[in-house]
Scaffold this active site. Structure first.
Site, PDB file in Angstrom:
ATOM      1  N   LYS A 108       2.114  -1.551  -9.061  1.00  0.00           N
ATOM      2  CA  LYS A 108       3.384  -1.195  -9.700  1.00  0.00           C
ATOM      3  C   LYS A 108       4.577  -1.746  -8.931  1.00  0.00           C
ATOM      4  CE  LYS A 108       6.144   0.968 -12.497  1.00  0.00           C
ATOM      5  NZ  LYS A 108       6.312   0.296 -13.794  1.00  0.00           N
ATOM      6  N   CYS A 112       0.838  -1.178   0.000  1.00  0.00           N
ATOM      7  CA  CYS A 112       0.000   0.000   0.000  1.00  0.00           C
ATOM      8  C   CYS A 112       0.882   1.240   0.000  1.00  0.00           C
ATOM      9  CB  CYS A 112      -0.860   0.008   1.249  1.00  0.00           C
ATOM     10  SG  CYS A 112      -1.669  -1.573   1.508  1.00  0.00           S
TER      11      CYS A 112
HETATM   12  C1  F6R Z   1       5.718  -6.173 -16.005  1.00  0.00           C
HETATM   13  C2  F6R Z   1       6.166  -5.595 -14.727  1.00  0.00           C
HETATM   14  C3  F6R Z   1       6.522  -6.512 -13.637  1.00  0.00           C
HETATM   15  C4  F6R Z   1       7.810  -6.027 -12.964  1.00  0.00           C
HETATM   16  C5  F6R Z   1       8.178  -6.937 -11.773  1.00  0.00           C
HETATM   17  C6  F6R Z   1       9.492  -6.532 -11.143  1.00  0.00           C
HETATM   18  O1  F6R Z   1       5.444  -5.204 -16.961  1.00  0.00           O
HETATM   19  O2  F6R Z   1       6.214  -4.405 -14.573  1.00  0.00           O
HETATM   20  O3  F6R Z   1       6.666  -7.799 -14.107  1.00  0.00           O
HETATM   21  O4  F6R Z   1       8.832  -6.046 -13.912  1.00  0.00           O
HETATM   22  O5  F6R Z   1       7.166  -6.832 -10.801  1.00  0.00           O
HETATM   23  O6  F6R Z   1       9.461  -5.199 -10.731  1.00  0.00           O
HETATM   24  P1  F6R Z   1      10.766  -4.374 -10.418  1.00  0.00           P
HETATM   25  O7  F6R Z   1      11.530  -4.225 -11.689  1.00  0.00           O
HETATM   26  O8  F6R Z   1      10.260  -3.074  -9.884  1.00  0.00           O
HETATM   27  O9  F6R Z   1      11.532  -5.164  -9.400  1.00  0.00           O
END
Ligand code: F6R
Length: 607
Positions: free
Chosen positions: A602, A2
């Protein structure tokens, strides 16, 4: 998972709060709330499920005067366990209506605690956080800080917890273990958030809290502690790019961020490469190669993992260094053989991804050499790695990753070339790739200039609910990434396979409703891929052909996406743009909520 935001102030702040919540909403968007207390110990609490705009309408509808309220907390939730309902929305409060608690992450022993507390208190939600609120009431002694310590002794991680006490309205206490937390400082005003991004409109000055630290914010300022010891932590400046939040003339942030990919590539290489002298300059890399390792392991998740996969290809094929890749979620639980002859590279766009961060901790505990590709200054993982390179692609606003993928590819390629040169390998080939990299940005822009053709194709194929993406060898992960983008935002099913694998089984799924996207842009493996596609065409099924301009066989296939000619090593940069556009236009045609795909967040800050 969150987004939390809090501050102490002495005037009506609802409009600001809602704006700040909107800036957290790019990451989490299942529900939101605002809670404020004033000196007369009045509470104003509003909750709404789904978007911040629902919360805003509720608050504005009431038109309540909040001028004399001063202690504010707000929160956007991504439902990890329990349903998206108002009852499950934070903050959670004690039975005596005195303690208001907000929490990130999962209290792992909440079931046992709840069983005990249920004997004394009524529960209204399914959440673990409500258990913490009840604990504050149950264990209260003297003041909030004394009680916080007792509560933290009871709960099993992990958390970023904020608590307010109605009896002491001008104070908020925060504690963290694993989950990120920053204090933002603007002259005499104080803010706290789980994401520095939420504070970017207000300040550049931040203090990042480490695990087991807690902070008390009250009318005398902020006070940070570790156990009984009061800390004097220095703030650091975190820059944010104001353009990140602007949509310009684009319809969605995803579209904007795809259009930024050539520029991101340009930024990644511009300050490192001297094309005239054929040199790559980087103090960090010089130091890194002095570590004298014999192999590399790269650890990441999702899109970052696919960029790691391309990077592994670069390291093996160009630098001749054996390289293994791991998905963070799996690496964590496997048997580890950490040694000082291995370089461990961690990639994470958000740098708060819990799974990747846990792996980093495992490697660090065993004294492995750690290196990170870092997008967020001051983020948890950035502070943990031995060495790192910062991303110059700024924040990605839309949920799925696009331009960070380009940046990762560019830096991994530069690393591989730098190492290659140091190892005195084939200098001509090195020069050839480096020279070609000079014109790559223009070629990437050329793919964007072709967007209308890709759009027409995407619309034509948007009726198909299944699709295969095929490629082989070094660059197969680009097919995986293209397929990931399609399913992530269109909710259509797609899979990627090495094309040679097709006849081993995937072909049994292919029929007139199951098109195959075959990626075949270079001479290497060209004939082999043609023969795979003939297996599909022999059955009269559909093939979309992603090939170099002027491909002589393009008329044999149903539809073609043309890509500027480049050497094999550079095709991931151009093809990933084309495949992202294809996914984007398909989703747009299907009226999907592209920037906030269903069920996703995200930044995956819980396991
Ligand atoms: C796909 C996407 C996710 C991230 C994954 C890792 O488009 O955004 O698969 O790539 O959750 O996230 P990070 O790079 O922030 O560790």
């Amino acid at each position: 998972m969150c987004g939390i935001f809090a501050y102490l102030w002495d005037k009506e702040a609802t409009p600001y709060l809602l704006n700040w919540l909107r800036s957290l909403e790019y990451r989490w968007y299942d529900s939101a709330w605002v809670c404020v207390i004033n000196n007369e110990k009045n509470i104003y609490l509003k909750k709404a499920t789904w978007r911040v705009s629902n919360l805003a309408s509720k608050i504005q509808g009431e038109n309540k005067n909040l001028n004399n309220f001063n202690t504010w907390i707000a929160h956007t939730r991504w439902a990890t366990h329990w349903k998206v309902t108002e009852n499950n929305t934070h903050p959670h409060f004690s039975n005596n209506d005195r303690f208001y608690v907000v929490h990130n992450w999962i209290i792992e022993n909440y079931i046992d605690l709840k069983k005990e507390l249920e004997k004394k208190y009524d529960f209204y939600s399914d959440t673990d956080t409500e258990v913490v609120a009840k604990l504050f009431e149950d264990l209260f002694e003297k003041d909030l800080v004394t009680t916080l310590k007792k509560v933290l002794n009871k709960i099993e991680w992990a958390y970023a917890i904020a608590v307010m006490d109605k009896e002491n309205p001008f104070e908020i206490v925060w504690a963290k273990l694993w989950s990120p937390l920053v204090v933002g400082i603007w002259i005499w005003e104080l803010f706290i958030s789980s994401d520095s991004n939420a504070l970017k409109w207000i300040t550049k000055e931040f203090i990042s809290l480490e695990d087991n630290e807690y902070v008390v914010i009250n009318n005398t300022g902020y006070h940070i502690y570790s156990g009984e010891e009061k800390l004097n932590k220095k703030s650091e400046e975190i820059e944010h790019n104001e353009d990140d939040d602007k949509l310009w003339n684009f319809t969605h942030y995803m579209e904007k961020e795809i259009y930024q990919m050539p520029e991101v590539y340009g930024n990644a290489i511009s300050w490192k490469v001297n094309f005239e002298e054929h040199t790559i300059w980087s103090n960090t890399l010089e130091k890194l190669w002095n570590l004298d390792f014999e192999k590399i392991e790269i650890i990441a998740s999702g899109t970052s993992y696919y960029s790691a996969w391309v990077g592994a290809g670069y390291f093996e094929e160009l630098s001749g260094i054996p390289t293994t890749i791991h998905v963070s979620t799996e690496f964590k639980y496997k048997r580890h053989f950490i040694d000082d002859k291995t370089l461990y590279i961690f990639i994470s766009q958000s740098w708060e991804t819990a799974d990747t961060r846990d792996c980093l901790k495992i490697v660090k505990e065993r004294w492995g050499h750690t290196f990170g590709l870092v997008n967020v200054v001051g983020s948890t993982i950035a502070r943990l790695t031995d060495m790192w390179l910062y991303t110059h692609c700024w924040t990605e606003i839309w949920v799925a990753s696009t331009k960070a993928f380009t940046w990762n590819l560019a830096v991994l390629l530069l690393m591989a070339l730098h190492l290659w040169n140091k190892r005195d390998l084939d200098y001509n080939k090195y020069r050839e790739i480096l020279s070609e990299m000079e014109s790559l940005q223009d070629k990437m822009t050329k793919v964007l200039a072709n967007a209308n053709k890709i759009k027409a194709l995407a619309e034509k194929y948007s009726k198909y609910k299944n699709m295969f993406y095929l490629w082989r060898n070094l660059l197969f992960p680009i097919a995986l990434e293209g397929s990931l983008k399609l399913k992530e935002i269109t909710y259509h099913h797609s899979e990627a396979y090495p094309s040679g694998e097709l006849k081993h089984w995937p072909l049994s799924l292919v029929d007139e409703n199951f098109p195959v996207v075959s990626i075949n842009p270079t001479w290497k493996f060209y004939e082999k891929n043609i023969s795979t596609m003939k297996e599909v065409k022999a059955r009269d099924w559909i093939v979309i052909w992603v090939v170099s301009e002027n491909d002589e066989n393009k008329n044999l296939y149903d539809d073609v996406i043309e890509i500027p000619n480049t050497s094999l090593e550079l095709t991931p940069f151009t093809i990933s743009i084309a495949l992202d556009l294809f996914a984007y236009f398909t989703a747009n045609h299907l009226w999907r909520e592209i920037d906030k795909p269903r069920n996703l967040a995200k930044s995956v800050t819980v396991e």
